[in-house]
Design an enzyme around this catalytic site. Structure first.
Site, PDB file in Angstrom:
ATOM      1  N   HIS A  95      28.405  40.868  39.114  1.00  0.00           N
ATOM      2  CA  HIS A  95      29.683  41.265  39.714  1.00  0.00           C
ATOM      3  C   HIS A  95      29.439  42.367  40.751  1.00  0.00           C
ATOM      4  O   HIS A  95      28.567  43.220  40.565  1.00  0.00           O
ATOM      5  CB  HIS A  95      30.655  41.749  38.638  1.00  0.00           C
ATOM      6  CG  HIS A  95      32.046  41.904  39.161  1.00  0.00           C
ATOM      7  ND1 HIS A  95      32.439  43.017  39.864  1.00  0.00           N
ATOM      8  CD2 HIS A  95      33.107  41.062  39.133  1.00  0.00           C
ATOM      9  CE1 HIS A  95      33.706  42.853  40.241  1.00  0.00           C
ATOM     10  NE2 HIS A  95      34.133  41.687  39.798  1.00  0.00           N
ATOM     11  N   GLU A 165      33.270  35.819  45.394  1.00  0.00           N
ATOM     12  CA  GLU A 165      34.200  36.944  45.419  1.00  0.00           C
ATOM     13  C   GLU A 165      33.907  37.832  46.624  1.00  0.00           C
ATOM     14  O   GLU A 165      33.026  38.704  46.558  1.00  0.00           O
ATOM     15  CB  GLU A 165      34.046  37.775  44.139  1.00  0.00           C
ATOM     16  CG  GLU A 165      34.424  37.021  42.876  1.00  0.00           C
ATOM     17  CD  GLU A 165      34.984  37.961  41.811  1.00  0.00           C
ATOM     18  OE1 GLU A 165      36.110  37.721  41.366  1.00  0.00           O
ATOM     19  OE2 GLU A 165      34.308  38.932  41.441  1.00  0.00           O
TER      20      GLU A 165
HETATM   21  P1  PGA Z   1      40.826  41.302  41.401  1.00  0.00           P
HETATM   22  O1  PGA Z   1      39.386  41.301  40.712  1.00  0.00           O
HETATM   23  O2  PGA Z   1      41.489  39.987  41.040  1.00  0.00           O
HETATM   24  O3  PGA Z   1      41.523  42.489  40.777  1.00  0.00           O
HETATM   25  O4  PGA Z   1      40.600  41.441  42.851  1.00  0.00           O
HETATM   26  C1  PGA Z   1      38.571  40.165  40.746  1.00  0.00           C
HETATM   27  C2  PGA Z   1      37.176  40.563  40.335  1.00  0.00           C
HETATM   28  O5  PGA Z   1      36.693  41.630  40.781  1.00  0.00           O
HETATM   29  O6  PGA Z   1      36.533  39.845  39.551  1.00  0.00           O
END
Ligand code: PGA
Length: 255
Positions: A95, A165
């Site tokens: 992440h 992401e």
């Molecule tokens: P968010 O987080 O939906 O709050 O942007 C997603 C993540 O960081 O996995």
């Protein structure tokens, strides 16, 4: 193709196990009729044991990180095998919030291998911090995929989920911007190409999901037009009602 997936990343929330139970139960009681969507919730690992005791066949549990190796002298760490033994099925790895603390692709690669050895399904997060005009972010994502998946056998690669992401779209990023389903689609196509070059036909079985401020208002668009097999929600997953709404929208969009 396999079912679409909606995954919750609770991050370092909530503060107490009572609140964790309440949030989990709030989702569990609303999803008993869900059939075409897979649901996973990744709480802080300290809550896994309590949440496992809440009966539901619809929600699988996951962790937000796992160290490599089974056991040993790694103060403060929790291994993939331990998480599996306690009831986790999935683990988020790489992440951006962990990468920001210095986690490298090489390190993540070790963790992916250990997770697979422990029968956990890795959810590998990739994504750029910024979108530069020269499109250097494609190379960055390519490198993340190649280094994180180095030495993974073709046989086990289909188990891995890739979560795209873009860090600039994550809800807690300062001066964040909304990503569009077109941004997601473009990168999903690119990721599929990298995976298929690397792993051949097996790569088509891998799920690619999108994460970055996903909410109950834009999730339908990402699911329909974003080229992805599911979503990873952070902030929206801390509100049972919103998270259930995302799950139900996904269910309704699945054939
Ligand atoms: P968010 O987080 O939906 O709050 O942007 C997603 C993540 O960081 O996995």
């Amino acid at each position: 193709m396999s079912k679409k997936m909606i995954i919750a990343n609770w991050k370092m929330n909530p503060l107490t196990s009572k609140e964790a139970e309440k949030l989990f139960t709030g989702v569990a009681k609303e999803v008993s009729t869900i059939k075409k969507t897979e649901i996973a919730i990744c709480p802080p690992s300290i809550y896994l044991d309590i949440l496992k005791k809440i009966r539901t066949s619809k929600i699988k549990l996951g962790a937000q990180d796992a160290f490599y190796g089974d056991m040993g002298a790694f103060t403060g760490e929790v291994s993939a095998q331990m998480l599996y033994n306690i009831g986790a099925k999935y683990v988020i790895l790489g992440h951006s919030e962990r990468r920001a603390q210095g986690e490298t692709n090489v390190f993540i690669n070790k963790k992916i291998k250990s997770a697979l050895d422990a029968s956990l399904i890795p959810i590998l997060c990739v994504g750029e911090n910024i979108r530069d005009e020269n499109h250097g972010y494609f190379n960055l994502v390519k490198m993340q995929l190649e280094e994180c998946l180095s030495g993974i056998s073709k046989n086990s690669v289909s188990k891995i989920i890739i979560a795209y992401e873009p860090v600039w779209a994550i809800s807690t990023t300062v001066n964040r911007k909304d990503a569009t389903s077109a941004d997601s689609l473009e990168m999903a196509i690119f990721i599929r190409k990298i995976l298929s070059d690397k792993f051949g036909p097996e790569a088509s079985k891998m799920r690619i999901i999108y994460g970055g401020s996903v909410n109950e208002k834009d999730c339908a668009d990402f699911l329909k037009n974003g080229g992805v097999d599911g979503l990873l929600a952070g902030r929206a997953s801390l509100d049972a009602k919103k998270f259930v709404e995302i799950i139900k929208i996904c269910e309704a969009s699945s054939k």
